[in-house]
Write an enzyme that holds these catalytic residues in place. Sequence first.
Site, PDB file in Angstrom:
ATOM      1  N   HIS A 161       0.847  -1.187   0.000  1.00  0.00           N
ATOM      2  CA  HIS A 161       0.000   0.000   0.000  1.00  0.00           C
ATOM      3  C   HIS A 161       0.887   1.243   0.000  1.00  0.00           C
ATOM      4  CE1 HIS A 161      -3.297  -2.456   2.235  1.00  0.00           C
ATOM      5  NE2 HIS A 161      -3.748  -2.202   1.030  1.00  0.00           N
ATOM      6  N   CYS A 248      -2.891   0.823   9.528  1.00  0.00           N
ATOM      7  CA  CYS A 248      -3.955  -0.097   9.082  1.00  0.00           C
ATOM      8  C   CYS A 248      -4.948  -0.424  10.195  1.00  0.00           C
ATOM      9  CB  CYS A 248      -3.359  -1.434   8.631  1.00  0.00           C
ATOM     10  SG  CYS A 248      -1.870  -1.330   7.675  1.00  0.00           S
TER      11      CYS A 248
HETATM   12  N1  GLY Z   1      -2.980  -8.782   5.660  1.00  0.00           N
HETATM   13  C1  GLY Z   1      -3.396  -7.517   5.260  1.00  0.00           C
HETATM   14  C2  GLY Z   1      -3.617  -7.430   3.804  1.00  0.00           C
HETATM   15  O1  GLY Z   1      -2.909  -8.096   3.064  1.00  0.00           O
HETATM   16  O2  GLY Z   1      -4.473  -6.742   3.346  1.00  0.00           O
END
Ligand code: GLY
Length: 253
Positions: A161, A248
């Site tokens: 991300h 997150c």
């Molecule tokens: N484990 C978090 C993701 O891969 O979105």
Amino acid sequence: MFTRALVRPPGRSLVEGLTTANLGEPKYHKAVDQHAAYVEALQACGLDVCVLPPLEDFPDSCFIEDVALLTPRCAIITRPGAPSRMGEIGGMREILSQYYAAIEQVQAPGTVEGGDILMVGSHFYIGLSARTNLEGARQVIEFLKDYDLSGSTVPLQEILHLKTGIAYLEENTLAACGEILSREEFSSFTILPVPEEESYAANCIWVNGTVLVPAGFPRTSGIIQKAGYPVLEVDVSEFRKLDGGLSCLSLRF
Ligand code: GLY
């Protein structure tokens, strides 16, 4: 300044979460304890934290940042790009309607995960990743325009991300590492470079003047402290095993 956060503790299914990390299976009880300490850290920074129930059907649902973008003027429910995560948005409209009158939602074939969106004042940088596609980013940018906000895309090559590699620490300052360091989009910022061997710590979060940094990354903590920020270290080792980081684990607004 943020006043609130939404979090979702891990369920026992956490051990089945998506990962590329090769750090072993997360330990459920330890993850629950770490999550509780994370909530305490957010509270210590002045946030009113709403703890939602775990979602056993969705092993990655503790990474709640990915299912919505919360701006000062509207909420946008995303459409996660990982098929096993798409159902995590269930119930989010009802939850967010307690806080927002304006709620938008990304539609197929768009995909967006909140971990790909970096808020810098009224502008939102959107990483194009394996999880967030151009159509999803386009929809988000259109929604933002309706609320006098703006967005732009950042193509990514290596990281999961966008916020895997970058954090905005206010005051025109970023912590960043890896491919982000050479991106022209961020050349006008003061960049605190996170050492490559501590790249996980680039996913730190500014919360009302304090920077939460994952425990175990002393060089990064030192760099951020030297830049004038109080640092609070939070151990999220069990979430790291699933490629998840500090950002997150909450939606801050
Ligand atoms: N484990 C978090 C993701 O891969 O979105």
